[in-house]
Design a protein around this motif. Structure first.
Motif, PDB file in Angstrom:
ATOM      1  N   ASN A 179       0.855  -1.174   0.000  1.00  0.00           N
ATOM      2  CA  ASN A 179       0.000   0.000   0.000  1.00  0.00           C
ATOM      3  C   ASN A 179       0.896   1.230   0.000  1.00  0.00           C
ATOM      4  O   ASN A 179       1.889   1.270   0.714  1.00  0.00           O
ATOM      5  CB  ASN A 179      -0.850   0.060   1.275  1.00  0.00           C
ATOM      6  CG  ASN A 179      -1.729  -1.158   1.442  1.00  0.00           C
ATOM      7  OD1 ASN A 179      -1.275  -2.193   1.917  1.00  0.00           O
ATOM      8  ND2 ASN A 179      -2.956  -1.050   1.033  1.00  0.00           N
ATOM      9  N   THR A 180       0.528   2.196  -0.814  1.00  0.00           N
ATOM     10  CA  THR A 180       1.244   3.473  -0.721  1.00  0.00           C
ATOM     11  C   THR A 180       0.255   4.575  -0.384  1.00  0.00           C
ATOM     12  O   THR A 180      -0.941   4.478  -0.693  1.00  0.00           O
ATOM     13  CB  THR A 180       1.952   3.863  -2.034  1.00  0.00           C
ATOM     14  OG1 THR A 180       0.976   3.966  -3.064  1.00  0.00           O
ATOM     15  CG2 THR A 180       3.013   2.859  -2.399  1.00  0.00           C
ATOM     16  N   GLN A 188       0.054   8.833  -0.535  1.00  0.00           N
ATOM     17  CA  GLN A 188       0.635  10.123  -0.917  1.00  0.00           C
ATOM     18  C   GLN A 188      -0.245  11.183  -0.289  1.00  0.00           C
ATOM     19  O   GLN A 188      -1.418  11.323  -0.613  1.00  0.00           O
ATOM     20  CB  GLN A 188       0.656  10.257  -2.435  1.00  0.00           C
ATOM     21  CG  GLN A 188       1.707  11.226  -2.946  1.00  0.00           C
ATOM     22  CD  GLN A 188       1.171  12.630  -3.119  1.00  0.00           C
ATOM     23  OE1 GLN A 188       0.281  12.841  -3.898  1.00  0.00           O
ATOM     24  NE2 GLN A 188       1.695  13.568  -2.349  1.00  0.00           N
ATOM     25  N   LYS A 189       0.321  11.927   0.661  1.00  0.00           N
ATOM     26  CA  LYS A 189      -0.478  12.853   1.454  1.00  0.00           C
ATOM     27  C   LYS A 189      -0.954  14.034   0.620  1.00  0.00           C
ATOM     28  O   LYS A 189      -0.196  14.577  -0.195  1.00  0.00           O
ATOM     29  CB  LYS A 189       0.356  13.335   2.637  1.00  0.00           C
ATOM     30  CG  LYS A 189      -0.452  13.933   3.746  1.00  0.00           C
ATOM     31  CD  LYS A 189       0.492  14.299   4.888  1.00  0.00           C
ATOM     32  CE  LYS A 189      -0.273  15.000   5.997  1.00  0.00           C
ATOM     33  NZ  LYS A 189       0.658  15.490   7.023  1.00  0.00           N
ATOM     34  N   GLY A 210      -1.680  17.586  -0.620  1.00  0.00           N
ATOM     35  CA  GLY A 210      -1.042  18.890  -0.453  1.00  0.00           C
ATOM     36  C   GLY A 210       0.391  18.846   0.007  1.00  0.00           C
ATOM     37  O   GLY A 210       0.989  19.877   0.310  1.00  0.00           O
ATOM     38  N   SER A 211       0.950  17.639   0.069  1.00  0.00           N
ATOM     39  CA  SER A 211       2.276  17.480   0.644  1.00  0.00           C
ATOM     40  C   SER A 211       3.132  16.614  -0.274  1.00  0.00           C
ATOM     41  O   SER A 211       2.613  15.890  -1.121  1.00  0.00           O
ATOM     42  CB  SER A 211       2.140  16.816   2.027  1.00  0.00           C
ATOM     43  OG  SER A 211       3.323  16.161   2.399  1.00  0.00           O
ATOM     44  N   ASP A 212       4.432  16.676  -0.106  1.00  0.00           N
ATOM     45  CA  ASP A 212       5.298  15.797  -0.876  1.00  0.00           C
ATOM     46  C   ASP A 212       5.545  14.474  -0.152  1.00  0.00           C
ATOM     47  O   ASP A 212       6.389  13.683  -0.557  1.00  0.00           O
ATOM     48  CB  ASP A 212       6.633  16.492  -1.177  1.00  0.00           C
ATOM     49  CG  ASP A 212       7.404  16.801   0.093  1.00  0.00           C
ATOM     50  OD1 ASP A 212       6.765  16.900   1.159  1.00  0.00           O
ATOM     51  OD2 ASP A 212       8.636  16.967   0.029  1.00  0.00           O
ATOM     52  N   TYR A 213       4.788  14.233   0.907  1.00  0.00           N
ATOM     53  CA  TYR A 213       4.993  13.039   1.713  1.00  0.00           C
ATOM     54  C   TYR A 213       4.439  11.792   1.024  1.00  0.00           C
ATOM     55  O   TYR A 213       3.270  11.741   0.655  1.00  0.00           O
ATOM     56  CB  TYR A 213       4.316  13.212   3.071  1.00  0.00           C
ATOM     57  CG  TYR A 213       4.510  12.055   4.016  1.00  0.00           C
ATOM     58  CD1 TYR A 213       5.681  11.913   4.744  1.00  0.00           C
ATOM     59  CD2 TYR A 213       3.512  11.096   4.183  1.00  0.00           C
ATOM     60  CE1 TYR A 213       5.860  10.852   5.617  1.00  0.00           C
ATOM     61  CE2 TYR A 213       3.678  10.030   5.052  1.00  0.00           C
ATOM     62  CZ  TYR A 213       4.860   9.918   5.767  1.00  0.00           C
ATOM     63  OH  TYR A 213       5.036   8.861   6.629  1.00  0.00           O
ATOM     64  N   VAL A 214       5.293  10.806   0.852  1.00  0.00           N
ATOM     65  CA  VAL A 214       4.882   9.531   0.274  1.00  0.00           C
ATOM     66  C   VAL A 214       5.365   8.428   1.204  1.00  0.00           C
ATOM     67  O   VAL A 214       6.490   8.480   1.703  1.00  0.00           O
ATOM     68  CB  VAL A 214       5.512   9.315  -1.125  1.00  0.00           C
ATOM     69  CG1 VAL A 214       5.122   7.949  -1.679  1.00  0.00           C
ATOM     70  CG2 VAL A 214       5.065  10.404  -2.080  1.00  0.00           C
ATOM     71  N   GLU A 235       5.209   4.045   2.025  1.00  0.00           N
ATOM     72  CA  GLU A 235       4.802   2.707   1.584  1.00  0.00           C
ATOM     73  C   GLU A 235       4.721   1.795   2.803  1.00  0.00           C
ATOM     74  O   GLU A 235       5.618   1.804   3.654  1.00  0.00           O
ATOM     75  CB  GLU A 235       5.816   2.157   0.579  1.00  0.00           C
ATOM     76  CG  GLU A 235       5.367   0.868  -0.061  1.00  0.00           C
ATOM     77  CD  GLU A 235       6.211   0.471  -1.275  1.00  0.00           C
ATOM     78  OE1 GLU A 235       6.128  -0.678  -1.684  1.00  0.00           O
ATOM     79  OE2 GLU A 235       6.948   1.328  -1.793  1.00  0.00           O
ATOM     80  N   ASP A 265       3.483   9.073   9.161  1.00  0.00           N
ATOM     81  CA  ASP A 265       2.724  10.298   9.416  1.00  0.00           C
ATOM     82  C   ASP A 265       1.310  10.039   9.923  1.00  0.00           C
ATOM     83  O   ASP A 265       0.774  10.825  10.710  1.00  0.00           O
ATOM     84  CB  ASP A 265       2.679  11.132   8.121  1.00  0.00           C
ATOM     85  CG  ASP A 265       2.100  12.494   8.364  1.00  0.00           C
ATOM     86  OD1 ASP A 265       2.696  13.247   9.164  1.00  0.00           O
ATOM     87  OD2 ASP A 265       1.037  12.804   7.800  1.00  0.00           O
ATOM     88  N   GLU A 316      -6.580   3.599  -8.199  1.00  0.00           N
ATOM     89  CA  GLU A 316      -6.049   4.655  -7.328  1.00  0.00           C
ATOM     90  C   GLU A 316      -7.214   5.399  -6.671  1.00  0.00           C
ATOM     91  O   GLU A 316      -8.205   5.703  -7.326  1.00  0.00           O
ATOM     92  CB  GLU A 316      -5.222   5.629  -8.169  1.00  0.00           C
ATOM     93  CG  GLU A 316      -4.637   6.766  -7.376  1.00  0.00           C
ATOM     94  CD  GLU A 316      -3.694   7.601  -8.234  1.00  0.00           C
ATOM     95  OE1 GLU A 316      -2.539   7.187  -8.376  1.00  0.00           O
ATOM     96  OE2 GLU A 316      -4.124   8.644  -8.741  1.00  0.00           O
ATOM     97  N   TYR A 374      -7.712  13.590   7.598  1.00  0.00           N
ATOM     98  CA  TYR A 374      -6.494  12.965   7.062  1.00  0.00           C
ATOM     99  C   TYR A 374      -6.750  12.486   5.638  1.00  0.00           C
ATOM    100  O   TYR A 374      -7.524  11.553   5.412  1.00  0.00           O
ATOM    101  CB  TYR A 374      -6.055  11.797   7.951  1.00  0.00           C
ATOM    102  CG  TYR A 374      -4.617  11.445   7.735  1.00  0.00           C
ATOM    103  CD1 TYR A 374      -3.605  12.340   8.087  1.00  0.00           C
ATOM    104  CD2 TYR A 374      -4.247  10.238   7.153  1.00  0.00           C
ATOM    105  CE1 TYR A 374      -2.281  12.043   7.877  1.00  0.00           C
ATOM    106  CE2 TYR A 374      -2.909   9.926   6.943  1.00  0.00           C
ATOM    107  CZ  TYR A 374      -1.942  10.837   7.312  1.00  0.00           C
ATOM    108  OH  TYR A 374      -0.620  10.534   7.105  1.00  0.00           O
ATOM    109  N   ASN A 434      -2.724   3.848  -3.077  1.00  0.00           N
ATOM    110  CA  ASN A 434      -2.581   2.834  -4.121  1.00  0.00           C
ATOM    111  C   ASN A 434      -2.327   1.496  -3.450  1.00  0.00           C
ATOM    112  O   ASN A 434      -1.607   1.426  -2.451  1.00  0.00           O
ATOM    113  CB  ASN A 434      -1.407   3.160  -5.058  1.00  0.00           C
ATOM    114  CG  ASN A 434      -1.825   4.100  -6.168  1.00  0.00           C
ATOM    115  OD1 ASN A 434      -2.481   3.708  -7.112  1.00  0.00           O
ATOM    116  ND2 ASN A 434      -1.476   5.372  -6.027  1.00  0.00           N
TER     117      ASN A 434
END
Lengths: 409, 425
Positions: B96-97, B99-100, B102-106, B108, B150, B396, B406, B411
């Protein structure tokens, strides 16, 4: 043949599983902004003041430092702060007869109660002169009012502000504004005005409030220089003091009626009226038996209805001046007043519930006035949202859960 | 479990080097083979027969022998053998991934390999009556996001397991009609961890919630052999409500807060949703069998997940779920290549029961297309070995959990390898 195909598919599938799942990565963009030189002007809220003091530990997580860190993901440049020496902090409250100032407050268990206890401040920090290491991008100075940013008196040793004397490029000659311009900013933030009311509010009065017309004039002077030639920036307004535990917490802990000093009354005392605010430092006095007819709570420990009225009127007028400046100079406006009102009734961010409750609310730190690093991260996201909307930018939000709230023993 | 660790390591190492070509190659191979598959939506696990896993998990309208215990008790009395044992399991490799928004946080997830299994035994008592016992794992969820990610205040990791034991009888009414029913004894356990927003010197606080419980349910079905070629089936599985009274809550919090977070017990309830399935089978010729199922899953019984703590100091936790009923479509085909070998293909589309705004990292559901393939080897007339391979790549999904504010894009993909043994005599 079939077996071969099936085993081939099997092998490929395992390979695919090993591959990362496709993720649409966030495409950061500064929109119409040039973030190569960001300069922050403001007071303790922008300096990194947490738990009643300023020190390197929280300077590195200051609101402008968080913003600069996110700007850097969208083309932003280096961000230099007048950092204090490692492990030292200094606040503004005398903790003994000799006038020793406090350092960071710590949460400790005292008499089986969780209590913020001041550490001893490092006075020598003020002798750590770093003005020649500038220009600095973070020009915020704890205690600054709007007028202070304009005057070289603020950097003058003895009469000025010791935090600024420490890092002014030319003590006695340079102002916060002139030093800010040395960094040739391409973008600025300005969050000023809190101390124009707080300085007297913290002392339990309203007589020292900066008149709104004067405040507006100072803002205009600052804008003339900062927003010159269409320089973009972000400006934030002022929350109401009722949103701060320093003014709201004791009221939740009071017995039914307490007596307070009031020279206007014939008896020199009266009962605290509903809506009036008892200040956080009064807790100790109340614990020592104050608040009774024999020992009424001294006037500097509460704000009367008239004083509160004067304060909220001033804040409303300041916020009007700030909104006008933002509109006139086409700046992003951060409604911090609105955010702190929302915080009063609770705000959910990334899985946690935050409030303006003292300590457990997690946004406000142990001094009841300033934010925790996590609080500053939440505020930083308010700034980023306003900037993104105003300048068609896509600056990534900060992960607030990466920052600490209040730390329990 | 079923594939040696060394072989897996070898596959991974090999695959890494050709990773970049993998996607296109894989898609081509799927098209060529019409093969691939996945794990079911929500926390349902549709992996109850290695044979059926290969053909889209159809089977309600088929005469499956012992596996009909699960798929349709009504079909069991049409079992051709006198006695049949069947057992197997699946290894699920899932990713599972997140991707937050509004953020660049990814991030897995690091999910463990989960291994649902099944066991069937059925015996003919007379011409009309067949009885049997099944042990299946029709529900489960296993996700590890980790202690420091996060979304740790929503969930760090969860392991949910359910085992259903089902004694069953099936009675043939005449040449065409048969009915069957079973009683389900369900066992379930859960273990989950989440961070608490109270920080001490060693970081965030944490709570571990664990517990086990038992419950009852039923499974019943009707089977209709309409003609030599056409068969139909209808089955019903009741919702099994798992109520837990003595769950354990263990808190790790800073010392000064221990009085406010004493270790305590909790009660909670979670439904294992029932379903109604209609299935059909069509024996096109001696070699080719086609099957289709439509399964209506009664997810709407999952309205909330509430933890009521025994200790007064610990506030109860109310979490809205409001799942919605879904309808899963399945098709499958089986081709008898030779006396030794049977090959299978299938496809299923499993829509998510999770409404927009209630998407959590604990169950990051999405609509799941599912391509399956499989084969059976018959070394003797009594013994057969089934294998299936499935690939699931969820659509997705962007959204989030409104109550926790949150949001992000999830994915999910999974590779499933099943193996099973059947012995009939």
């Amino acid at each position: 043949m079939k077996m071969f195909k099936i085993s081939a598919a099997l092998l490929l599938a395992l390979g695919f599983w090993q591959c990362e799942i496709s993720v649409d990565e966030f495409e950061a963009s500064s929109g119409s902004l040039d973030l190569s030189s960001y300069v922050a002007l403001g007071d303790s809220y922008s300096a990194g003041y947490v738990d009643g003091a300023l020190g390197r530990e929280t300077q590195v997580e200051s609101l402008p430092a968080i913003l600069a860190q996110q700007f850097a993901l969208a083309g932003g440049g280096a961000f230099t702060q007048p950092l204090m020496p490692e492990g030292k902090s200094i606040g503004g409250t005398a903790i003994d007869e000799q006038g020793t100032l406090n350092g960071y407050f710590q949460l400790q268990v005292v008499n089986q109660q969780l209590t913020p206890v001041p550490t001893v401040g490092d006075m020598e920090v003020f002798g750590d002169i770093v003005g020649d290491q500038g220009p600095f991008n973070n020009m915020a100075v704890p205690g600054a009012k709007a007028s202070h940013l304009l005057t070289p008196l603020f950097s003058t040793p003895e009469v000025g502000n010791p935090y600024f004397v420490r890092f002014a490029s030319n003590p006695g000659q340079s102002s916060v504004l002139s030093d800010a311009l040395r960094a040739q900013p391409t973008f600025f933030s300005l969050w000023i005005g809190g101390n124009d009311v707080l300085t007297s509010a913290i002392a339990g009065g309203s007589e020292d409030i900066t008149p709104p017309q004067e405040f507006a004039a100072y803002i205009n002077l600052l804008m003339e220089a900062l927003a010159a030639e269409g320089r973009p920036g972000v400006i934030a307004n002022i929350p109401s003091i009722e949103a701060l535990p320093y003014f709201s917490f004791v009221g939740t802990q009071l017995p039914t009626a307490i007596a307070v000093e009031d020279p206007a009354e014939e008896a020199g005392l009266r009962v605290l009226l509903s809506g009036e605010k008892v200040l956080l430092p009064a807790l100790q006095l109340l614990g020592a038996g104050y608040g009774t007819l024999e020992k009424p709570l001294p006037a500097q420990y509460f704000l009367s209805r008239d004083e509160l009225e004067a304060i909220s009127t001033a804040i409303a007028a300041y916020n009007e001046a700030i909104a006008e400046a933002a509109a006139e100079h086409n700046l992003a406006l951060v409604d911090m007043h609105g955010m702190m009102e929302r915080l009063k009734t609770g705000m959910v961010v990334d899985g946690n519930n935050y409030s303006s409750t003292f300590i457990s609310g997690q946004v406000l730190s142990l001094d009841g006035i300033h934010a925790t690093p996590r609080g500053y991260a939440i505020i930083a996201n308010e700034f980023i949202r306003a900037i993104n909307a105003k300048y068609q930018a896509a600056i990534p939000l900060v992960n607030v859960n990466d920052y600490r709230g209040n730390v329990f023993p | 479990m079923f594939v040696g660790a060394e072989i897996l390591t070898y596959f991974r190492a090999l695959s890494k080097s050709i990773c970049k070509y993998m996607r296109s190659l894989f898609i081509i191979s799927v098209l060529a083979l019409m093969a691939g598959t996945m794990r079911a939506e929500g926390y349902q696990v549709n992996l109850q027969s290695a044979r059926q896993n290969g053909m889209g998990h159809t089977g309600t309208g088929l005469n499956l022998g012992a596996a009909s215990l699960h798929f349709n008790p009504g079909a069991l009395s049409f079992m051709t053998a006198d006695t049949e044992f069947s057992g197997g399991g699946t290894a699920i490799f899932s990713n599972n991934t997140f991707q937050k928004a509004g953020s660049d946080y990814v991030f897995e997830s690091d999910n463990p390999v989960s291994t649902p299994f099944y066991l069937y035994g059925a015996k003919r008592f007379n011409e009309r009556l067949v009885g049997g016992l099944s042990v299946t794992t029709p529900f489960g969820n296993s996700l590890v996001w980790g202690d420091d990610w996060d979304g740790r205040f929503l969930i760090q990791d969860i392991a949910l397991k359910a085992i259903f034991v089902q004694p069953t009888v099936s009675f043939r009414l005449n040449e065409k009609w048969s009915v069957g029913a079973g009683l389900v004894f369900a066992y379930g356990d859960v273990l989950l961890n989440k961070a608490l927003p109270v920080q001490g010197g060693e970081g965030d606080g944490q709570v571990e919630l664990s517990g086990k419980t038992t419950s009852f349910g039923a499974n019943a079905g009707i089977y209709f052999q309409a003609s030599e070629a056409l068969s139909l089936g209808l089955s019903y599985r009741s919702t099994v409500n798992m109520e837990m009274d003595e769950g354990e809550a263990k808190f790790s919090v800073p010392a000064s807060l221990r009085g406010q977070f004493p270790n305590t017990t909790f009660s909670a309830a979670m439904p294992m949703p029932g379903s109604i399935t209609f299935g059909a089978g069509w024996q096109v010729n001696e070699r080719l069998l086609l099957a289709a199922d439509v399964q209506h899953v009664l997810w709407s019984s999952y309205k909330d997940l509430n933890f009521e703590f025994e200790a007064d100091e610990v506030p109860d936790s109310y979490n809205v779920r409001n799942y919605e009923n879904t309808t899963i479509g399945r098709v499958g085909a089986e081709y008898l290549v030779s006396d030794l070998l049977t090959a299978r293909l299938g496809f299923a589309y499993d829509p998510t029961p999770i409404p927009d705004g209630l998407l959590t990292p604990e169950t990051p559901g999405a609509n799941k297309p599912n391509v399956t393939s499989g084969l059976t080897l018959r070394p003797s007339s009594k013994l057969s070995v089934d294998a299936a391979f499935q690939f699931i790549w969820a659509e997705e999904r962007s959204g989030g959990f409104d109550p926790a504010n949150y949001y992000g894009t999830y994915n999910t993909n999974a590779v499933l390898l099943s193996i099973g043994l059947n012995y009939a005599f």
